[in-house]
Every structure is written in structure tokens, then in C-alpha cells.
Design a protein around this motif. Structure first.
Motif, PDB file in Angstrom:
ATOM      1  N   GLN A  32       0.833  -1.205   0.000  1.00  0.00           N
ATOM      2  CA  GLN A  32       0.000   0.000   0.000  1.00  0.00           C
ATOM      3  C   GLN A  32       0.867   1.254   0.000  1.00  0.00           C
ATOM      4  O   GLN A  32       0.586   2.214  -0.726  1.00  0.00           O
ATOM      5  CB  GLN A  32      -0.914  -0.006   1.226  1.00  0.00           C
ATOM      6  N   THR A  36       0.999   4.005  -3.072  1.00  0.00           N
ATOM      7  CA  THR A  36       0.614   5.388  -2.787  1.00  0.00           C
ATOM      8  C   THR A  36       1.738   6.342  -3.158  1.00  0.00           C
ATOM      9  O   THR A  36       1.505   7.416  -3.726  1.00  0.00           O
ATOM     10  CB  THR A  36       0.244   5.558  -1.309  1.00  0.00           C
ATOM     11  N   CYS A  39       1.659   6.780  -6.792  1.00  0.00           N
ATOM     12  CA  CYS A  39       0.600   7.716  -7.177  1.00  0.00           C
ATOM     13  C   CYS A  39       1.065   9.155  -7.027  1.00  0.00           C
ATOM     14  O   CYS A  39       0.842   9.997  -7.917  1.00  0.00           O
ATOM     15  CB  CYS A  39      -0.646   7.481  -6.327  1.00  0.00           C
ATOM     16  N   ASP A  53      -8.712  10.803  -0.969  1.00  0.00           N
ATOM     17  CA  ASP A  53      -8.282   9.401  -1.005  1.00  0.00           C
ATOM     18  C   ASP A  53      -9.538   8.541  -1.171  1.00  0.00           C
ATOM     19  O   ASP A  53     -10.342   8.408  -0.252  1.00  0.00           O
ATOM     20  CB  ASP A  53      -7.542   9.041   0.283  1.00  0.00           C
ATOM     21  N   CYS A  56     -10.289   4.779   0.906  1.00  0.00           N
ATOM     22  CA  CYS A  56      -9.177   5.014   1.852  1.00  0.00           C
ATOM     23  C   CYS A  56      -8.980   3.889   2.843  1.00  0.00           C
ATOM     24  O   CYS A  56      -7.913   3.767   3.455  1.00  0.00           O
ATOM     25  CB  CYS A  56      -9.408   6.320   2.602  1.00  0.00           C
ATOM     26  N   SER A  61      -2.948   4.460   3.132  1.00  0.00           N
ATOM     27  CA  SER A  61      -2.486   5.435   2.138  1.00  0.00           C
ATOM     28  C   SER A  61      -2.386   6.825   2.753  1.00  0.00           C
ATOM     29  O   SER A  61      -1.495   7.603   2.407  1.00  0.00           O
ATOM     30  CB  SER A  61      -3.440   5.464   0.939  1.00  0.00           C
ATOM     31  N   VAL A 116      -6.094   3.526  -4.342  1.00  0.00           N
ATOM     32  CA  VAL A 116      -5.271   2.315  -4.422  1.00  0.00           C
ATOM     33  C   VAL A 116      -6.174   1.092  -4.275  1.00  0.00           C
ATOM     34  O   VAL A 116      -6.844   0.913  -3.259  1.00  0.00           O
ATOM     35  CB  VAL A 116      -4.169   2.321  -3.335  1.00  0.00           C
TER      36      VAL A 116
END
Length: 271
Positions: A32, A36, A39, A53, A56, A61, A116
Motif C-alpha cells: 500500500q 501510494t 501515485c 483518497d 481510503c 495510504s 489504491v
């Protein structure tokens, strides 16, 4: 091995025990965090930003967003996941919401958005009166409206097949986004797909054009279907096309004239 989204809806799958197991797994924490960070790398934000998010969960994240100096709001459909996030003293504000019903924030609220391992859940419909296409459309239309002009979003997801991949990217383009796909480790079982989205251009957050933002990265595929959609108008009549455009502008917070019996009507030539 079956995929989680093929077994139960997300709010049922991520119950109390599954939420705890997910959050305490060192392997999941590492994955994770890595995704993140990826990203954020693709977002290329100029500085501390206000970020949404999506999906979430328990705030894993969000911890990475905190470390990068961003302020964030998280939305998730699982009450159990959000309860774990609260127990962990997550810094972001949290909202219990189904992204398949839209993104319930004022137009232009966020500088950017990340997600994510969540978007693929929209490709499943739990009842006959709900379609994946409808859920994807509501999500991307709402996300587009919630981002500032020049804002960006990066959504990591695991498409089951080429059909899901096309459904997701097509819905994003239809909502008005500039879109690009990036695959990390494309030849391995750890393949990760990132959908990189931009809202218009201009503003301090606009940065590079979406084509340039992912240019030169291995496995890049720029999605450029907007012209095709505009040219064909998806088989719509002129009036249907105008009404759809006006409806989308309303969701973006723009002032739009009221519809009437004259909307889209061809005018006679007058001398």
C-alpha cells in the motif's frame, strides 16, 4: 484463487475481522505504501495539496499522504475499515460513502485525488437494477466535478481482463478527463495498472500535459478517445447531446440555462 470483488460487495467483504487482518498485515502495509508513493510520483504536485483518497480503507495510504505534507479526506464504503482508521488516530477526515453512487463533494474542492486497489470493485453489480457502466459513470462524473481546474488524479487498480480495463478508461474519458495508463512490472504477476487523469489545463496544478506526464515511462499507453466520442456523439440526436453536455456542466458547478422545448431545436432561416 478468486478475486475479493467476485465474492462479496466491499462493505460486506471488509467486515471487522477482515479489516483488522488487512491493516495489520506487514505485506499489505508495504504494498500500500509503495503504490501510494507511486501515485504521488505520477501526480507531480507542486507542493502541499488537498487530496481526496478514494477507497481510503483504514488509512494506510493516508499515512503516506501525511508524510508528504498533504491534507487529505478519505471516503470508503466499509464502516469496519473506517472504524479501524479512527482507532488508529488517522489525521484525515473520513466519509462513509459508496463511490459507485458518485463523489459527494462541492465542485472544485480538491487539488488532486488518489486511489489504491479500489476502482475495480465498480465493475461488479450486486443486483440486476445496477450496472457496472452506471456505477463507473457516476463515479467519474463526480470525481471530475470535485477536482479543481488543472487538477489531477491517479487511480491504481487491478483489471480482471481487457474488458474491465476498457470499461474503466472509457468511463473516465467520457466524463471529460485527459487520461493515460501506466503499467508497472507488466510482464510479471505483480503487474500494477495506474490510470493518470487530468482536468482541463491551466492553473498551478496543471503541470505537464497527460501525454508528457507519462512519456518515456515503460509500459505507457495514452488513452485519447475524446475526439472519437465527440465525432460520433455515441449515436445521440443533437438535442440528447446538448442535454447531456448541460447536465455535466451543472454537476461541475457551472451556471447553465434552463432546458426548454426549444433546447436543441433547429431554427428556421429568417430574413
Amino acid at each position: 484463487m478468486s478475486r475479493p470483488e467476485d465474492t462479496l460487495p466491499p462493505d460486506l467483504f471488509y467486515n471487522d475481522s477482515e479489516a483488522q487482518k488487512y491493516t495489520t498485515s506487514s505485506r499489505i502495509q508495504s504494498i500500500q505504501a509503495s503504490m501510494t508513493q507511486r501515485c504521488l510520483e505520477l501526480l507531480q504536485l507542486p507542493g502541499p495539496s488537498f487530496i481526496l483518497d478514494i477507497g481510503c480503507g483504514s488509512g494506510l495510504s493516508g499515512e503516506i499522504l501525511d508524510e508528504a505534507g498533504h491534507v487529505w479526506v478519505g471516503m470508503d464504503i466499509s464502516a469496519s475499515m473506517l472504524a479501524v482508521a479512527i482507532d488508529r488516530d488517522t489525521t484525515g477526515d473520513l466519509l462513509l460513502a459508496d463511490m459507485g453512487q458518485g463523489v459527494p463533494f462541492r465542485a472544485g474542492t480538491f487539488d488532486a485525488a488518489v486511489s489504491v486497489s479500489a476502482v475495480q470493485w465498480l465493475c461488479n453489480a450486486e443486483s440486476s437494477d445496477v450496472s457496472p457502466q452506471g456505477r463507473l459513470s457516476r463515479f467519474f462524473d463526480g470525481l471530475y466535478a470535485s477536482l479543481k481546474r488543472g487538477g489531477k488524479a491517479v487511480l491504481q487498480f487491478y483489471p480482471k481482463n481487457e474488458l474491465q480495463r476498457t470499461m474503466i478508461t472509457g468511463a473516465a474519458v467520457k466524463a471529460g478527463f485527459g487520461a493515460g495508463l501506466l503499467e508497472d512490472d507488466p510482464e510479471t504477476k505483480n503487474r500494477k495498472v495506474y490510470l493518470v487523469l487530468t482536468v482541463g489545463s491551466g492553473g498551478e496544478l496543471s503541470g505537464l500535459d497527460i501525454t508528457d506526464a507519462v512519456q518515456g515511462m515503460e509500459g505507457v499507453e495514452v488513452v485519447d478517445e475524446r475526439r472519437r466520442h465527440t465525432a460520433t456523439k455515441r449515436g445521440e440526436t443533437t438535442k440528447e447531446w446538448i442535454l447531456r453536455k448541460k447536465d455535466r456542466d451543472r454537476r461541475k458547478g457551472k451556471v447553465v440555462k434552463k432546458d426548454s422545448k426549444y433546447t436543441g431545436r433547429k431554427r428556421k432561416i429568417q430574413f
